[in-house]
Scaffold this motif. Structure first.
Motif, PDB file in Angstrom:
ATOM      1  N   LEU A 139       0.773  -1.152  -0.070  1.00  0.00           N
ATOM      2  CA  LEU A 139       0.094  -0.007   0.053  1.00  0.00           C
ATOM      3  C   LEU A 139       0.867   1.376   0.112  1.00  0.00           C
ATOM      4  N   VAL A 140       0.345   2.337  -0.685  1.00  0.00           N
ATOM      5  CA  VAL A 140       1.277   3.572  -0.601  1.00  0.00           C
ATOM      6  C   VAL A 140       0.093   4.731  -0.063  1.00  0.00           C
ATOM      7  N   ASP A 141       0.318   5.773   0.233  1.00  0.00           N
ATOM      8  CA  ASP A 141      -0.616   6.779   0.760  1.00  0.00           C
ATOM      9  C   ASP A 141      -1.421   7.336  -0.371  1.00  0.00           C
ATOM     10  N   SER A 142      -1.001   7.361  -1.664  1.00  0.00           N
ATOM     11  CA  SER A 142      -1.753   7.866  -2.829  1.00  0.00           C
ATOM     12  C   SER A 142      -2.963   6.673  -3.081  1.00  0.00           C
ATOM     13  N   ASP A 143      -3.002   5.570  -2.586  1.00  0.00           N
ATOM     14  CA  ASP A 143      -4.062   4.835  -2.831  1.00  0.00           C
ATOM     15  C   ASP A 143      -5.303   5.449  -2.117  1.00  0.00           C
ATOM     16  N   ALA A 144      -5.365   6.338  -1.203  1.00  0.00           N
ATOM     17  CA  ALA A 144      -6.347   6.884  -0.705  1.00  0.00           C
ATOM     18  C   ALA A 144      -7.289   7.777  -1.476  1.00  0.00           C
ATOM     19  N   GLU A 145      -6.542   8.009  -2.530  1.00  0.00           N
ATOM     20  CA  GLU A 145      -7.183   9.198  -3.708  1.00  0.00           C
ATOM     21  C   GLU A 145      -7.715   8.306  -4.788  1.00  0.00           C
ATOM     22  N   ARG A 146      -7.623   6.871  -4.915  1.00  0.00           N
ATOM     23  CA  ARG A 146      -8.120   6.067  -6.157  1.00  0.00           C
ATOM     24  C   ARG A 146      -9.563   6.049  -5.792  1.00  0.00           C
ATOM     25  N   LEU A 147     -10.426   6.033  -6.686  1.00  0.00           N
ATOM     26  CA  LEU A 147     -11.868   5.703  -6.897  1.00  0.00           C
ATOM     27  C   LEU A 147     -12.050   4.039  -6.437  1.00  0.00           C
ATOM     28  N   ALA A 148     -11.256   3.370  -6.771  1.00  0.00           N
ATOM     29  CA  ALA A 148     -11.262   1.898  -6.617  1.00  0.00           C
ATOM     30  C   ALA A 148     -10.203   1.672  -5.629  1.00  0.00           C
ATOM     31  N   PRO A 149     -10.679   1.244  -4.199  1.00  0.00           N
ATOM     32  CA  PRO A 149      -9.874   1.109  -3.116  1.00  0.00           C
ATOM     33  C   PRO A 149      -8.913  -0.196  -3.475  1.00  0.00           C
ATOM     34  N   VAL A 150      -7.667  -0.198  -2.800  1.00  0.00           N
ATOM     35  CA  VAL A 150      -6.779  -1.271  -3.133  1.00  0.00           C
ATOM     36  C   VAL A 150      -6.440  -1.988  -1.806  1.00  0.00           C
ATOM     37  N   VAL A 151      -6.293  -3.283  -1.831  1.00  0.00           N
ATOM     38  CA  VAL A 151      -6.009  -4.040  -0.623  1.00  0.00           C
ATOM     39  C   VAL A 151      -4.821  -5.144  -1.030  1.00  0.00           C
ATOM     40  N   VAL A 152      -4.313  -5.535   0.009  1.00  0.00           N
ATOM     41  CA  VAL A 152      -3.129  -6.684   0.000  1.00  0.00           C
ATOM     42  C   VAL A 152      -3.819  -7.706   0.880  1.00  0.00           C
ATOM     43  N   VAL A 153      -3.656  -8.874   0.253  1.00  0.00           N
ATOM     44  CA  VAL A 153      -3.873 -10.286   0.891  1.00  0.00           C
ATOM     45  C   VAL A 153      -2.829 -11.158   0.860  1.00  0.00           C
ATOM     46  N   ASN A 154      -3.227 -12.151   1.629  1.00  0.00           N
ATOM     47  CA  ASN A 154      -2.317 -13.470   1.631  1.00  0.00           C
ATOM     48  C   ASN A 154      -2.758 -14.475   0.889  1.00  0.00           C
ATOM     49  N   ARG A 155      -2.199 -15.430   0.704  1.00  0.00           N
ATOM     50  CA  ARG A 155      -2.124 -16.736  -0.244  1.00  0.00           C
ATOM     51  C   ARG A 155      -3.309 -17.185  -0.003  1.00  0.00           C
ATOM     52  N   THR A 156      -3.689 -17.430   1.263  1.00  0.00           N
ATOM     53  CA  THR A 156      -5.110 -18.086   1.744  1.00  0.00           C
ATOM     54  C   THR A 156      -6.538 -17.243   0.822  1.00  0.00           C
ATOM     55  N   VAL A 157      -6.293 -15.894   0.905  1.00  0.00           N
ATOM     56  CA  VAL A 157      -7.475 -15.342   0.185  1.00  0.00           C
ATOM     57  C   VAL A 157      -7.457 -15.364  -1.170  1.00  0.00           C
ATOM     58  N   MET A 158      -6.190 -15.526  -1.897  1.00  0.00           N
ATOM     59  CA  MET A 158      -6.115 -15.854  -3.401  1.00  0.00           C
ATOM     60  C   MET A 158      -6.616 -17.180  -3.600  1.00  0.00           C
ATOM     61  N   ASP A 159      -6.424 -17.888  -2.852  1.00  0.00           N
ATOM     62  CA  ASP A 159      -6.949 -19.400  -3.104  1.00  0.00           C
ATOM     63  C   ASP A 159      -8.238 -19.388  -3.159  1.00  0.00           C
ATOM     64  N   LEU A 160      -9.068 -18.618  -2.136  1.00  0.00           N
ATOM     65  CA  LEU A 160     -10.347 -18.381  -2.149  1.00  0.00           C
ATOM     66  C   LEU A 160     -11.140 -17.800  -3.062  1.00  0.00           C
ATOM     67  N   LEU A 161     -10.210 -16.871  -3.603  1.00  0.00           N
ATOM     68  CA  LEU A 161     -10.821 -16.121  -4.750  1.00  0.00           C
ATOM     69  C   LEU A 161     -10.446 -17.099  -6.213  1.00  0.00           C
ATOM     70  N   GLY A 162      -9.694 -17.916  -6.252  1.00  0.00           N
ATOM     71  CA  GLY A 162      -9.796 -18.771  -7.306  1.00  0.00           C
ATOM     72  C   GLY A 162      -8.797 -18.257  -8.144  1.00  0.00           C
ATOM     73  N   VAL A 163      -7.743 -17.286  -7.829  1.00  0.00           N
ATOM     74  CA  VAL A 163      -6.851 -16.929  -8.742  1.00  0.00           C
ATOM     75  C   VAL A 163      -5.605 -17.140  -8.317  1.00  0.00           C
ATOM     76  N   ALA A 164      -4.713 -17.201  -9.109  1.00  0.00           N
ATOM     77  CA  ALA A 164      -3.165 -17.323  -8.960  1.00  0.00           C
ATOM     78  C   ALA A 164      -2.223 -16.244  -8.727  1.00  0.00           C
ATOM     79  N   SER A 165      -2.423 -15.189  -9.368  1.00  0.00           N
ATOM     80  CA  SER A 165      -1.721 -13.848  -9.396  1.00  0.00           C
ATOM     81  C   SER A 165      -2.389 -12.643  -9.659  1.00  0.00           C
ATOM     82  N   VAL A 166      -1.674 -11.712  -9.060  1.00  0.00           N
ATOM     83  CA  VAL A 166      -2.465 -10.423  -9.200  1.00  0.00           C
ATOM     84  C   VAL A 166      -2.517  -9.902 -10.654  1.00  0.00           C
TER      85      VAL A 166
END
Length: 402
Positions: A139-166
């Motif tokens: 995360l960077v401070d400028s992310d607060a100004e984005r229209l679509a918020p951003v998040v950082v997750v762990n590999r467990t969340v990626m597996d639950l989302l069914g995706v392999a890469s960002v």
């Protein structure tokens, strides 16, 4: 000086003459010195891995946590607290500051509500807690100004989302119907087996929604130099009390160094075992060296007698024979240390660091090499005393007899 140089030359000459015998006796010494040096080096590596693990959970030395709350009325809002903390950090030139909110809650992952640990943190949290990324960015401070918020997750969340890469641009559905974009994936033992979602404080509150409750008030973490830790703690706590009159400010140091007891070093047992094995090998090597040296001196009775006849003093003969053992063990020690340095480079620097076992591999411990050489020298001196005593007892008449 000339006498010392001449004695060393004589010792080296004798080692060349009896190189096969000496080589066999010094193998054990080289192995023992290598084990001694390796035990210290491996202890430093294991200690660094342990320290980095503790820093992931509690922060680097010295990390302070500050909580502000009211016992009678309404506590300051997250925005007010963060703005004031940023002003204090700028005032005292504190480079690393991050709000931390452990919110918990349920997250919509691929259409299913899943319990997760949602954390609201600042951009500096990654550096303060040695948080490693498997891919993407933090995360960077400028992310607060984005229209679509951003998040950082762990590999467990990626597996639950069914995706392999960002690179596939995965998203998390927020309670208001909007989506947050996953831009990074964290790794580490602390973040395995349970869903973790990191976002800036406003994003984290949006993800959790009404479930935040009393946990919405953040803790302000600051990472400061250890030498000024106490002074910074007092100043920050004082300024927070002045900014939010009528509130209670709790300040505490939370990093591992504040409570870690060096007596409970997790590497101590391993080092003691390795040092014990090294000591046994050194003893066996020294006994073998003494045996070879005594036999060699017995075969040099004629030579020693002739040297005495031509005026060699007892001290010169004694030192010369003892130095043969000392020079031999020093050479063996250097060889053993070179083997450890080579193994350290090939096995740790080239293999362990790339797979992320440790972020900051400690440099090869020069002190361990010095200790190894000192031990090798001492063993050589002790092992050389007995054959040296045998040598000085050689008489001139023995030169004629043999």
């Amino acid at each position: 000086m000339r006498v010392v140089a001449a004695t060393l030359v004589e010792a080296l000459a004798q080692l060349r003459i009896h190189r096969v015998r000496v080589l066999l006796s010094l193998v054990g010494v080289a192995v023992a010195v290598a084990a001694l040096t390796a035990s210290v080096a491996m202890g430093d590596v294991v200690r660094q891995v342990s320290v980095e693990s503790m820093e992931q959970s509690s922060g680097r030395p010295a990390t302070f946590g500050f909580t502000v709350y009211s016992t009678t009325g309404e506590s300051p809002s997250t925005d007010e607290l963060v703005v004031e903390a940023e002003a204090i950090a700028e005032r005292y030139d504190i480079r690393y500051m991050s709000p931390v909110m452990w919110l918990g809650g349920a997250v919509d992952l691929a259409g299913a509500r899943t319990d997760a640990q949602v954390m609201g943190v600042g951009a500096d949290y990654q550096a303060m807690h040695r948080l490693a990324l498997a891919e993407g960015r933090w995360l960077v401070d400028s992310d607060a100004e984005r229209l679509a918020p951003v998040v950082v997750v762990n590999r467990t969340v990626m597996d639950l989302l069914g995706v392999a890469s960002v690179d596939q641009h995965p998203t998390i559905t927020l309670p208001d119907g909007s989506t947050a974009v996953v831009v990074g994936v964290v790794e580490g033992a602390m973040y395995e087996g349970y869903p973790y979602v990191f976002g800036l404080p406003a994003t984290a509150l949006t993800i959790v929604g009404d479930e935040a409750g009393a946990f919405a008030s953040p803790t302000i973490e600051m990472w400061v130099p250890e030498e000024s830790a106490a002074a910074v703690e007092a100043m920050v706590a004082r300024d927070l009390r002045g900014a939010f009159v009528g509130t209670q400010v709790d300040a505490y140091r939370q990093d591992y160094a504040a409570y870690f007891d060096p007596a409970n070093d997790p590497t101590a047992l391993m080092q003691q075992v390795l040092l014990g094995i090294s000591g046994v090998v050194l003893l066996l090597g020294a006994l073998s060296l003494v045996n070879i040296a005594v036999i060699t001196v017995r075969h040099r009775v004629r030579e020693l007698g002739i040297r005495r006849a031509f005026g060699a003093s007892l001290s010169r003969v004694f030192v010369g024979v003892m130095l043969e053992s000392v020079v031999g063990t020093v050479v063996a020690g250097v060889v053993g240390i070179m083997l450890v340095v080579l193994a350290y480079r090939l096995l740790l620097v080239d293999r362990v660091v790339p797979i992320g076992v440790t972020a900051d591999l400690p440099p090869f411990p020069v002190a361990a090499a010095v200790v190894g050489l000192c031990v090798a020298t001492a063993v050589g001196a002790i092992a050389g005393i007995i054959p040296a005593l045998v040598a000085v007892r050689s008489k001139v008449i023995d030169a004629i007899r043999f």
